[in-house]
Design a protein around this motif. Structure first.
Motif, PDB file in Angstrom:
ATOM      1  N   ARG A 153      16.688 -13.085 -10.091  1.00 30.08           N
ATOM      2  CA  ARG A 153      16.614 -12.183  -8.952  1.00 30.08           C
ATOM      3  C   ARG A 153      15.899 -10.923  -9.418  1.00 30.08           C
ATOM      4  O   ARG A 153      15.807 -10.654 -10.629  1.00 30.08           O
ATOM      5  CB  ARG A 153      18.006 -11.865  -8.399  1.00 30.08           C
ATOM      6  CG  ARG A 153      18.815 -10.872  -9.175  1.00 30.08           C
ATOM      7  CD  ARG A 153      20.205 -10.734  -8.544  1.00 30.08           C
ATOM      8  NE  ARG A 153      20.827  -9.453  -8.820  1.00 30.08           N
ATOM      9  CZ  ARG A 153      21.422  -9.113  -9.950  1.00 30.08           C
ATOM     10  NH1 ARG A 153      21.463  -9.977 -10.954  1.00 30.08           N
ATOM     11  NH2 ARG A 153      21.956  -7.929 -10.104  1.00 30.08           N
TER      12      ARG A 153
ATOM     13  N   VAL B 133      15.582  -6.795  -9.396  1.00 30.78           N
ATOM     14  CA  VAL B 133      16.315  -5.548  -9.197  1.00 30.78           C
ATOM     15  C   VAL B 133      15.375  -4.405  -9.567  1.00 30.78           C
ATOM     16  O   VAL B 133      15.016  -4.245 -10.731  1.00 30.78           O
ATOM     17  CB  VAL B 133      17.589  -5.489 -10.066  1.00 30.78           C
ATOM     18  CG1 VAL B 133      18.303  -4.155  -9.867  1.00 30.78           C
ATOM     19  CG2 VAL B 133      18.515  -6.647  -9.726  1.00 30.78           C
TER      20      VAL B 133
ATOM     21  N   VAL C  74      24.971 -17.118 -11.682  1.00 34.76           N
ATOM     22  CA  VAL C  74      25.346 -16.055 -12.612  1.00 34.76           C
ATOM     23  C   VAL C  74      24.053 -15.491 -13.194  1.00 34.76           C
ATOM     24  O   VAL C  74      23.069 -16.217 -13.395  1.00 34.76           O
ATOM     25  CB  VAL C  74      26.267 -16.548 -13.744  1.00 34.76           C
ATOM     26  CG1 VAL C  74      27.547 -17.128 -13.191  1.00 34.76           C
ATOM     27  CG2 VAL C  74      25.565 -17.569 -14.630  1.00 34.76           C
ATOM     28  N   TYR C  75      24.044 -14.186 -13.462  1.00 34.31           N
ATOM     29  CA  TYR C  75      22.841 -13.513 -13.939  1.00 34.31           C
ATOM     30  C   TYR C  75      23.123 -12.775 -15.249  1.00 34.31           C
ATOM     31  O   TYR C  75      24.279 -12.486 -15.594  1.00 34.31           O
ATOM     32  CB  TYR C  75      22.327 -12.536 -12.883  1.00 34.31           C
ATOM     33  CG  TYR C  75      21.884 -13.221 -11.614  1.00 34.31           C
ATOM     34  CD1 TYR C  75      20.634 -13.814 -11.517  1.00 34.31           C
ATOM     35  CD2 TYR C  75      22.738 -13.294 -10.512  1.00 34.31           C
ATOM     36  CE1 TYR C  75      20.234 -14.459 -10.360  1.00 34.31           C
ATOM     37  CE2 TYR C  75      22.345 -13.935  -9.349  1.00 34.31           C
ATOM     38  CZ  TYR C  75      21.097 -14.514  -9.275  1.00 34.31           C
ATOM     39  OH  TYR C  75      20.700 -15.151  -8.131  1.00 34.31           O
TER      40      TYR C  75
ATOM     41  N   ASP D 255      22.848  -9.817 -16.126  1.00 32.32           N
ATOM     42  CA  ASP D 255      23.517  -8.510 -16.049  1.00 32.32           C
ATOM     43  C   ASP D 255      24.987  -8.641 -15.668  1.00 32.32           C
ATOM     44  O   ASP D 255      25.670  -7.634 -15.449  1.00 32.32           O
ATOM     45  CB  ASP D 255      22.803  -7.587 -15.073  1.00 32.32           C
ATOM     46  CG  ASP D 255      22.741  -8.148 -13.656  1.00 32.32           C
ATOM     47  OD1 ASP D 255      23.244  -9.271 -13.432  1.00 32.32           O
ATOM     48  OD2 ASP D 255      22.186  -7.459 -12.771  1.00 32.32           O
TER      49      ASP D 255
ATOM     50  N   ALA E  12      26.229 -10.103 -12.942  1.00 31.00           N
ATOM     51  CA  ALA E  12      26.465 -10.300 -11.513  1.00 31.00           C
ATOM     52  C   ALA E  12      26.618 -11.792 -11.218  1.00 31.00           C
ATOM     53  O   ALA E  12      25.956 -12.639 -11.819  1.00 31.00           O
ATOM     54  CB  ALA E  12      25.323  -9.714 -10.702  1.00 31.00           C
ATOM     55  N   ILE E  13      27.502 -12.108 -10.288  1.00 27.85           N
ATOM     56  CA  ILE E  13      27.738 -13.482  -9.857  1.00 27.85           C
ATOM     57  C   ILE E  13      27.641 -13.502  -8.338  1.00 27.85           C
ATOM     58  O   ILE E  13      28.200 -12.636  -7.659  1.00 27.85           O
ATOM     59  CB  ILE E  13      29.129 -13.971 -10.313  1.00 27.85           C
ATOM     60  CG1 ILE E  13      29.230 -13.913 -11.838  1.00 27.85           C
ATOM     61  CG2 ILE E  13      29.397 -15.391  -9.809  1.00 27.85           C
ATOM     62  CD1 ILE E  13      30.606 -14.240 -12.372  1.00 27.85           C
ATOM     63  N   ARG E  14      26.921 -14.486  -7.811  1.00 28.30           N
ATOM     64  CA  ARG E  14      26.746 -14.592  -6.367  1.00 28.30           C
ATOM     65  C   ARG E  14      27.165 -15.965  -5.885  1.00 28.30           C
ATOM     66  O   ARG E  14      26.737 -16.988  -6.409  1.00 28.30           O
ATOM     67  CB  ARG E  14      25.289 -14.334  -5.972  1.00 28.30           C
ATOM     68  CG  ARG E  14      24.871 -12.871  -6.107  1.00 28.30           C
ATOM     69  CD  ARG E  14      23.438 -12.674  -5.658  1.00 28.30           C
ATOM     70  NE  ARG E  14      23.063 -11.262  -5.676  1.00 28.30           N
ATOM     71  CZ  ARG E  14      21.842 -10.806  -5.388  1.00 28.30           C
ATOM     72  NH1 ARG E  14      20.883 -11.670  -5.053  1.00 28.30           N
ATOM     73  NH2 ARG E  14      21.572  -9.523  -5.423  1.00 28.30           N
TER      74      ARG E  14
ATOM     75  N   GLU F 231      28.818 -11.158  -3.577  1.00 30.46           N
ATOM     76  CA  GLU F 231      28.564 -10.803  -4.975  1.00 30.46           C
ATOM     77  C   GLU F 231      29.868 -10.395  -5.640  1.00 30.46           C
ATOM     78  O   GLU F 231      30.748  -9.788  -5.016  1.00 30.46           O
ATOM     79  CB  GLU F 231      27.549  -9.666  -5.066  1.00 30.46           C
ATOM     80  CG  GLU F 231      27.077  -9.399  -6.481  1.00 30.46           C
ATOM     81  CD  GLU F 231      25.786  -8.599  -6.537  1.00 30.46           C
ATOM     82  OE1 GLU F 231      25.607  -7.851  -7.501  1.00 30.46           O
ATOM     83  OE2 GLU F 231      24.971  -8.736  -5.603  1.00 30.46           O
TER      84      GLU F 231
ATOM     85  N   ASP G  42      31.892 -10.060  -9.977  1.00 29.12           N
ATOM     86  CA  ASP G  42      31.755 -10.141 -11.418  1.00 29.12           C
ATOM     87  C   ASP G  42      32.728 -11.207 -11.916  1.00 29.12           C
ATOM     88  O   ASP G  42      33.305 -11.964 -11.125  1.00 29.12           O
ATOM     89  CB  ASP G  42      32.022  -8.784 -12.071  1.00 29.12           C
ATOM     90  CG  ASP G  42      33.378  -8.212 -11.688  1.00 29.12           C
ATOM     91  OD1 ASP G  42      34.209  -8.956 -11.125  1.00 29.12           O
ATOM     92  OD2 ASP G  42      33.608  -7.019 -11.956  1.00 29.12           O
TER      93      ASP G  42
END
Length: 398
Positions: free
Chosen positions: A31, A33, A60-61, A63, A65-67, A71, A73
């Motif tokens: 993604r 940012v 999961v990313y 940084d 972040a989890i979507r 969103e 953590d």
């Protein structure tokens, strides 16, 4: 020490005992940012709605972040799993009751996948995306320390690291398809205690046998490295230059710019050259002119005022019947002519070292361009790398 898994756990499937083997994470995804790319991974889960549960993608990313329908953590993921908003399998489908056969200490199948285990798996994915050690990596490093110095403190270090691995992934940590993590189960059991709760009593002799197992693995890895070093002696021993991407420009100039950059790699770059006694303004002019079946069409395309006009004219005329079969060789010859006749352009190409060259764009066919893992063969990128190698070989007198 060869302790990396052979391909990791299977996809999200039930093993023969009915125990979930783990999630199947897929890359690449990302993604943006504030213009920065944040790499990620994703897997399938089940989410709850007013109509019941349905499959969904969980991302999961790097940084943290989890979507997944919103969103969160890692803490938020844990809470949604606890509440049932997210499930690891369809709660409305009755699963067969899991059964175990044989003693627990010598089991060769994974522990059941739990919510907490999945949170640990997601955390490992985040660590991996950042290039940091996962729980399995830390365990393998603890094993290396123990093998180098087999003290009680280092054995306890292995135990602590092993227990941080999500339980359903522990059987894969050694990459031993025959014994799974049984050597580790023996090693992390304190003397006088039963291995796995129902196995033989751990003894000093048992721990010595496990140490010899790891030492033998080290020797096998060293022999493999020597063998590969001999077989692949022609490969560079230095870290390669990161891949570069040559992007298409919407309105390429008709004259070369004062300052040369990686735009010189493009087929639309204005660099007149001779090929078989004829002069072409760009590689694209030459390619489409030579593709034309009729000589008058060839001359019309060659003399086109712009790259776009040459390309569009070439796409409208009848092409040589054998063109698809010979076009790659012709492109290689045109690139060779361009760079050998323009030393300045050759220097820019040579400055890319051994980098993989990705040649992108939508104006040229997928045969020539790099369009990601699902489309595009990147033949121009490959041929640029070949031309670069030929320039270096010529300089070396080879």
């Amino acid at each position: 020490m060869l302790l990396a898994p052979y391909g990791g756990p299977p996809d999200r499937a039930e093993d023969r005992s009915g125990y979930a083997a783990g999630m199947s994470w897929t890359r690449p995804t990302y993604r943006l940012v504030d213009g920065e790319r944040i790499d990620g991974a994703w897997c399938h889960v089940w989410t709850k709605s007013y109509a019941g549960y349905h499959p969904a993608d969980l991302f999961v990313y790097a940084d943290g972040a989890i979507r997944c329908v919103g969103e969160m953590d890692l803490h938020g993921l844990r809470e949604r799993l606890r509440s049932g908003a997210i499930a690891l399998s369809d709660p409305e489908r009755r699963a067969p009751a899991p059964t175990r056969e044989g003693p627990r200490w010598s089991a060769r199948y994974p522990e059941p996948l739990t919510d907490e285990g999945f949170v640990g798996e997601a955390q490992d994915e985040i660590e991996s995306l950042n290039g940091r050690p996962t729980s399995s990596d830390r365990c393998r490093e603890a094993i290396r320390r123990y093998v180098q110095e087999p003290t009680e403190d280092n054995r306890q270090g292995v135990r602590a690291a092993y227990l941080t691995i999500p339980a359903h992934r522990r059987v894969y940590v050694l990459g031993d398809m025959d014994r799974q993590d049984i050597p580790l189960r023996k090693l992390v059991t304190d003397l006088g205690e039963p291995v796995g709760g129902d196995g033989p009593i751990a003894t000093a002799e048992m721990h010595r046998e496990v140490l010899e197992y790891f030492q033998a693995a080290d020797r096998g890895v060293e022999r493999s490295r020597e063998q590969y070093g001999m077989l692949y002696a022609d490969d560079s021993q230095e870290t390669g230059i990161p891949a570069i991407t040559s992007n298409e420009r919407v309105n390429p100039p008709n004259e070369p710019p004062e300052r040369l950059d990686l735009f010189v790699l493009r087929n639309e770059f204005p660099a007149p050259f001779l090929y078989r006694g004829r002069r072409y303004p760009t590689v694209l002019h030459g390619y489409w002119a030579l593709a034309a079946a009729d000589r008058s069409d060839h001359d019309h395309i060659r003399d086109a005022a712009t790259v776009r006009e040459a390309h569009e004219a070439g796409g409208r005329v009848p092409l040589r019947p054998e063109w698809v079969l010979v076009r790659t060789a012709v492109m290689a010859a045109l690139l060779r002519a361009k760079f050998t006749q323009h030393p300045g352009l050759a220097e820019v190409l040579l400055s890319t070292g051994d980098a993989r060259i990705g040649y992108t764009g939508i104006s040229e066919s997928p045969h020539w361009t790099d369009r990601g893992p699902r489309e595009g063969r990147n033949w121009v990128g490959r041929l640029l790398e070949l031309t670069r190698a030929e320039l270096l070989a010529d300089r070396a007198g080879l």
